[in-house]
Write a protein that holds these residues in place. Structure first.
Motif, PDB file in Angstrom:
ATOM      1  N   ILE A 218       4.310  -1.027   3.451  1.00 54.72           N
ATOM      2  CA  ILE A 218       3.812   0.290   3.075  1.00 54.72           C
ATOM      3  C   ILE A 218       4.951   1.115   2.495  1.00 54.72           C
ATOM      4  O   ILE A 218       6.046   1.147   3.034  1.00 54.72           O
ATOM      5  N   PHE A 219       4.668   1.755   1.375  1.00 50.04           N
ATOM      6  CA  PHE A 219       5.598   2.747   0.844  1.00 50.04           C
ATOM      7  C   PHE A 219       5.197   4.089   1.431  1.00 50.04           C
ATOM      8  O   PHE A 219       4.060   4.527   1.272  1.00 50.04           O
ATOM      9  N   ASN A 220       6.118   4.700   2.113  1.00 47.07           N
ATOM     10  CA  ASN A 220       5.803   5.922   2.841  1.00 47.07           C
ATOM     11  C   ASN A 220       6.588   7.067   2.207  1.00 47.07           C
ATOM     12  O   ASN A 220       7.774   7.234   2.450  1.00 47.07           O
ATOM     13  N   LEU A 221       5.934   7.812   1.339  1.00 46.10           N
ATOM     14  CA  LEU A 221       6.617   8.850   0.548  1.00 46.10           C
ATOM     15  C   LEU A 221       5.950  10.182   0.843  1.00 46.10           C
ATOM     16  O   LEU A 221       4.903  10.497   0.293  1.00 46.10           O
ATOM     17  N   VAL A 222       6.539  10.908   1.733  1.00 48.81           N
ATOM     18  CA  VAL A 222       5.856  12.036   2.340  1.00 48.81           C
ATOM     19  C   VAL A 222       6.644  13.321   2.104  1.00 48.81           C
ATOM     20  O   VAL A 222       7.864  13.320   2.169  1.00 48.81           O
TER      21      VAL A 222
ATOM     22  N   ASN B  86      10.730   7.263  12.515  1.00 43.71           N
ATOM     23  CA  ASN B  86      10.385   6.352  11.426  1.00 43.71           C
ATOM     24  C   ASN B  86      10.744   4.926  11.810  1.00 43.71           C
ATOM     25  O   ASN B  86      11.898   4.558  11.806  1.00 43.71           O
ATOM     26  N   MET B  87       9.704   4.154  12.164  1.00 41.97           N
ATOM     27  CA  MET B  87       9.963   2.778  12.598  1.00 41.97           C
ATOM     28  C   MET B  87       9.591   1.775  11.510  1.00 41.97           C
ATOM     29  O   MET B  87      10.333   0.871  11.215  1.00 41.97           O
ATOM     30  N   GLY B  88       8.417   1.922  10.972  1.00 46.06           N
ATOM     31  CA  GLY B  88       7.902   0.886  10.079  1.00 46.06           C
ATOM     32  C   GLY B  88       8.121   1.197   8.616  1.00 46.06           C
ATOM     33  O   GLY B  88       9.034   1.929   8.267  1.00 46.06           O
ATOM     34  N   SER B  89       7.268   0.653   7.783  1.00 47.75           N
ATOM     35  CA  SER B  89       7.242   0.803   6.326  1.00 47.75           C
ATOM     36  C   SER B  89       8.292  -0.063   5.653  1.00 47.75           C
ATOM     37  O   SER B  89       9.246  -0.522   6.268  1.00 47.75           O
ATOM     38  N   ARG B  90       8.099  -0.265   4.358  1.00 46.47           N
ATOM     39  CA  ARG B  90       9.100  -0.961   3.545  1.00 46.47           C
ATOM     40  C   ARG B  90      10.142   0.053   3.095  1.00 46.47           C
ATOM     41  O   ARG B  90      11.320  -0.098   3.300  1.00 46.47           O
TER      42      ARG B  90
ATOM     43  N   ASP C 255      14.967   5.983   4.039  1.00 47.44           N
ATOM     44  CA  ASP C 255      15.724   7.052   3.402  1.00 47.44           C
ATOM     45  C   ASP C 255      15.164   8.360   3.954  1.00 47.44           C
ATOM     46  O   ASP C 255      14.277   8.970   3.383  1.00 47.44           O
ATOM     47  N   ALA C 256      15.669   8.711   5.120  1.00 45.24           N
ATOM     48  CA  ALA C 256      15.102   9.866   5.813  1.00 45.24           C
ATOM     49  C   ALA C 256      16.160  10.951   5.879  1.00 45.24           C
ATOM     50  O   ALA C 256      17.313  10.732   5.547  1.00 45.24           O
ATOM     51  N   GLY C 257      15.763  12.106   6.309  1.00 45.51           N
ATOM     52  CA  GLY C 257      16.742  13.182   6.382  1.00 45.51           C
ATOM     53  C   GLY C 257      16.105  14.467   6.826  1.00 45.51           C
ATOM     54  O   GLY C 257      15.066  14.456   7.485  1.00 45.51           O
TER      55      GLY C 257
ATOM     56  N   SER D 247       0.850  -1.172   0.000  1.00 43.17           N
ATOM     57  CA  SER D 247       0.000   0.000   0.000  1.00 43.17           C
ATOM     58  C   SER D 247       0.893   1.232   0.000  1.00 43.17           C
ATOM     59  O   SER D 247       2.077   1.164   0.277  1.00 43.17           O
ATOM     60  N   LEU D 248       0.271   2.335  -0.291  1.00 40.48           N
ATOM     61  CA  LEU D 248       1.026   3.558  -0.502  1.00 40.48           C
ATOM     62  C   LEU D 248       0.518   4.642   0.439  1.00 40.48           C
ATOM     63  O   LEU D 248      -0.687   4.836   0.577  1.00 40.48           O
ATOM     64  N   HIS D 249       1.432   5.303   1.100  1.00 42.57           N
ATOM     65  CA  HIS D 249       1.052   6.445   1.932  1.00 42.57           C
ATOM     66  C   HIS D 249       1.819   7.646   1.438  1.00 42.57           C
ATOM     67  O   HIS D 249       3.044   7.688   1.508  1.00 42.57           O
TER      68      HIS D 249
END
Lengths: 440, 477
Positions: free
Chosen positions: B280-284, B302-306, B338-340, B252-254
């Motif tokens: 979950i793809f988390n692209l925010v 950021n703990m979860g998601s793929r 991939d956070a920042g 799923s996509l968020h």
């Protein structure tokens, strides 16, 4: 106008089959040149989206004079530069190699090291006379796959320089390579191949000078250095072209088990200078240091990249790149430390410090880490800022006038890097730095 | 082994099922409305019509859809994982119930149960000033304490805000993050639904945090909430959001867009703990504009998601503005975080601080990708960036890609990053004091995360520590 532009671009990005350099050397070499030519002709410019090209327009490094016949350049050099001749005279260097426009390689004062079995000659000669060593190493670290501009050098280098130190031999004094580009509209493809044998030791100073002050000269240099096991290599790259030169330089070194490598890039000259230094730590216990100094003035744009690639375990790397900028000079630094999954217990450090002396300067920095296993110690840091006003205030309170205080602080900033240079060169660089601080 | 430790190990042994029972359940639902899969102008028109939106908003949506189609996928981050997203196999709009409820009793039982299990009403009673719960595309429950309403604070779901305060929404919608910004902001602008809207009038200090909870229930669902927070002059607000989703086999996509505006002297803290299921793809896209002497703080867990690609950004637009980004990421098996963080200094005497902590475990990959940009006029800027990464396990990967672009000489910029594994000497010390190696490791990890957890409200800090404990279990060492 537009079509005109496109026309120039097209010829600039195309090496014709009839280019004379492609026919130089043995059959093996000619194949390599042809292969590089087709890679260059077939590949697009590097995309600006990647960090390596984020701050410099790659089209600068296409040349309008690719097809020119460099042999027509007048050989105008009257002996070596006086300070280098003096160093040779007083026996402070173990030899002087002068490379004039990549047309003529002159080797002086190397009798003592020849007796030790060291080989110093043009790369073109090495491919003929020492083909076994040359073919085993040339194009191993930098070839047509490395990138478009590297492919350009791989196809078109002319004379080049070759240095070989046999196993167990220590070259006591620095060997000085002096490459001079004549003024005028032309393109240079300097190339260097260095092989330092097992348990051998070498200090190499590699200077790039010359060119004119008009923006019409282009140099594209490639340097490959091999440090065999237990070898100790110090490599100083000094770039002080005139302001009309666009300079592109790619350096790759590979060091094996327990070998050490000290690389000192010093970049002062050129209009746009893009240097890419990389060391692969290929054997257990190998150590590499890169301690560089970049000083930009006027409207210079100096773009530097470093790579430390840890392939083997228990390897150590360290980078400290210092950047000083004044007037409207700009600097971009991108650095990557990559530690592979199989490279355990590695340590890697990276520092980039930027000192901004005028308000029109601009410094960009991207120190990157890619670490693929847990057993590492790794850190990097970057700072950007002006001279600390408190330091100036302190010196002034001791009766030192402001401009002198500034010089002292800059001297202190660059001091730890210069300390690692051979004495004569260190004094030279001090003078260059002092001159660059005039009228601040 | 002591009984306590044994108990914990039993807890831990059931970790795999834990997400499934605590968050990973899903309800069989007869949706009030379930659109077709895939995305085109008809779907966009349908969403807009069902919401009875003004024409200008549907125009924005249609335009954004064209932008989304024309923009290429990002070429950085995890291109392999991004390529897995099948935009035609996603439900872009699902409406679970026909209207939003403001009393918990009126919410349908299956949804109520969901949020009961997640502990939302409980938390509301305990310490929150207001709460909003979103299920799939729509906000299903919304309440706010009376005294806050009286102060003139507006806390609504975005759809209601568009109906009740169209003038404010029209003024600020897309002003911080235009649809043109990137592919995913364009996607969100085209199909957004739900999300929170907060307006705090001048001088009001909202002492209790406001909270939203986002829940994806259906498979192949895309959740596209849109959040807009405006803190007027001299006001102060703390907003918290949490996210979970059930465990499904297909992804799923968020894709949220969060716009935050802090006016003169205003202060906003935005806390996120995302604990999406691992498919979950988390692209925010999250960005804040801060004006004179204002402050914005992103606290981002950021703990979860793929795959998470999220870089909260602060634009310091007024003199003396301040920004702080505190982010942690935990990348376990198969995950890429991939956070920042990004800070843009566009005014004099602004300051910022970025603190990023990441843990990569097993074959997880955590990347810090950041930007600090100082414009020519932003003299007197102070900024520091600190990245710490902890690697656990032989195949863990950590990347640091910081970018600093400095166009002014009267600045102070510092960046530091460290990467290491759990230190042997620390482990040795703790085990010599009688702790088991697992407990010692957990203690060190908790210490590593402490600068982050101490910024969270107590309940969240406790929850985060518990999550860490579960994530740390097994395969360590």
């Amino acid at each position: 106008m537009n079509t005109d532009n496109k026309q120039t671009k097209d010829t600039a990005s195309f090496i014709p089959e009839t280019t004379p350099q492609l026919d130089l050397g043995s059959a093996w070499l000619r194949d390599k040149r042809q292969e590089s030519r087709s890679v260059f002709n077939g590949s697009p410019l590097p995309p600006r989206g990647i960090h390596l090209w984020r701050y410099t327009d790659p089209s600068i490094f296409l040349s309008k004079h690719l097809t020119q016949d460099n042999t027509s350049i007048t050989k105008s050099l009257d002996g070596p530069r006086s300070d280098l001749a003096a160093q040779l005279e007083s026996n402070n260097i173990s030899g002087l190699v002068t490379d004039h426009a990549d047309q003529e390689i002159t080797v002086q004062g190397i009798d003592a090291i020849i007796d030790q079995g060291v080989i110093v000659c043009s790369l073109a000669e090495a491919v003929e006379k020492h083909s076994e060593i040359a073919e085993r190493h040339l194009y191993q670290l930098i070839n047509s796959d490395t990138g478009k501009f590297e492919a350009m050098n791989c196809a078109l280098w002319n004379q080049g320089i070759f240095v070989y130190v046999p196993d167990g031999v220590t070259v006591e004094k620095p060997l000085y390579l002096y490459r001079e580009a004549p003024p005028g509209e032309q393109t240079q493809f300097p190339r260097l191949l260095v092989v330092v044998g097992e348990n051998a030791e070498l200090t190499l100073i590699d200077e790039y000078s010359g060119g004119g002050s008009e923006n019409n000269c282009y140099a594209n240099a490639v340097i490959e250095i091999f440090g065999k096991q237990y070898s100790r290599t110090r490599y100083v790259s000094l770039q002080q072209y005139h302001t009309g030169v666009s300079s592109y330089l790619t350096h790759r070194a590979q060091i094996n088990q327990s070998a050490t490598m000290l690389t000192i890039p010093l970049a002062f000259g050129g209009d746009t200078s893009k240097c890419n230094y990389g060391v692969t730590l290929n054997g257990q216990g190998a150590e590499s240091d890169i301690f560089g100094l970049v000083f930009g003035t006027g409207r210079q744009h100096l773009d530097n990249h470093t790579l430390h690639h840890h392939v083997a375990s228990e390897t150590l790397s360290n980078i400290d790149l210092k950047v000083v900028l004044r007037d409207k000079a700009t600097s971009a630094y991108t650095g990557l430390i990559r530690i592979e999954n199989d490279a355990k217990t590695c340590e890697a450090y990276q520092v980039n410090r930027n000192l901004l002396l005028s308000s029109g300067t601009k410094a960009d920095t991207i120190p990157e880490l890619e670490i693929l296993n847990e057993d590492v110690q790794c850190s990097h840091g970057a700072t950007i800022g002006p001279i600390d006003p408190m330091s100036v205030f302190y010196l002034k309170s001791r009766g030192i006038e402001e401009s002198a205080a500034t010089r002292m602080i800059v001297a202190g900033f660059v001091g730890s890097t210069l300390k690692m240079l051979p004495v004569d060169l260190r004094e030279n660089i001090r003078t260059i730095v002092a001159n660059r601080l005039e009228n601040l | 082994m002591s009984g306590k430790a044994k108990n914990k190990n039993n807890d831990i042994a059931s970790l795999g099922e834990d997400y499934a029972t605590k968050y990973g359940f899903h309800d069989p639902v007869d949706y009030f409305h379930k659109g077709a899969k895939g995305l085109n102008h008809e779907v966009v028109e349908m969403i807009s019509r069902m919401k009875n939106e003004p024409r200008w908003m549907s125009d924005i949506r249609h335009e954004a859809l064209d932008i989304f189609v024309s923009k290429p996928m990002p070429k950085w981050g995890s291109t392999d994982m991004l390529a897995e997203i099948d935009f035609d196999n996603i439900y872009y709009f699902m409406k679970p119930i026909d209207s939003k409820k403001d009393s918990w009793d009126d919410v349908p039982d299956y949804i109520k149960n969901t949020f009961d299990k997640l502990g939302i009403p409980e938390a509301e009673q305990k310490f929150l000033g207001g709460v909003s719960a979103q299920y799939e595309s729509e906000v299903v429950y919304h309440s706010m304490k009376e005294n806050l309403k009286k102060q003139g604070i507006i806390f609504l779901d975005m759809d209601s805000a568009l109906r009740e305060h169209p003038e404010i929404v029209r003024e600020y919608f897309g002003s911080v993050i235009p649809a043109m910004d990137n592919k995913f902001s364009a996607l969100n602008t085209a199909v957004w639904s739900g999300g929170s809207f907060i307006y705090v009038p001048p001088g009001i200090d909202v002492s209790a945090p406001l909270q939203a909870y986002f829940r994806i229930n259906a498979e192949n669902m895309g959740q596209f909430e849109r959040t807009l927070i405006i803190a007027d002059k001299g006001s102060r607000i703390h907003y918290i959001e949490g996210c979970t989703a059930p465990v499904y086999s297909s992804n799923s996509l968020h894709t949220a867009v969060v716009e935050v505006i802090a006016k003169e002297d205003a202060s906003i803290r935005y806390t996120t703990i995302q604990n999406w299921a691992r498919n979950i793809f988390n692209l925010v896209t999250k960005r804040a504009s801060v004006y004179k002497n204002g402050t914005v703080e992103w606290v981002d867990g950021n703990m979860g998601s793929r795959l998470t690609m999220k870089y909260p950004c602060i634009q310091l637009l007024g003199e003396g503005a301040r920004g702080e980004i505190l982010s942690v990421a935990f990348a376990g098996t198969g995950q890429h975080q991939d956070a920042g963080a990004k800070v843009i200094h566009a005014a004099p005497n602004t300051s910022s601080r970025i603190t990023s902590k990441s843990i990569s475990k097993d074959n997880g990959r955590a990347s810090y990708r950041g930007l600090v940009k100082v414009y020519k006029n932003a003299h007197g800027t102070k900024t520091s960036v600190e990245c710490d990464a902890l690697l656990i396990g032989d195949n863990a990967r950590s990347d640091t890609y910081p970018t600093m672009e400095i166009d002014n000489d009267q600045v102070k910029v510092e960046h530091e990053a460290r990467v290491s594994k759990v230190a042997e000497d620390q482990l040795f010390y703790l085990t010599s004091r009688g702790l088991s190696e697992d407990d010692a490791r957990l203690l060190i990890v908790n210490g590593f995360m402490e600068p982050f957890t101490k910024e969270l409200p107590l309940e969240y800090a406790v929850e985060l520590n518990r999550l860490l404990e579960l994530e740390m279990e097994g395969g360590v060492g």
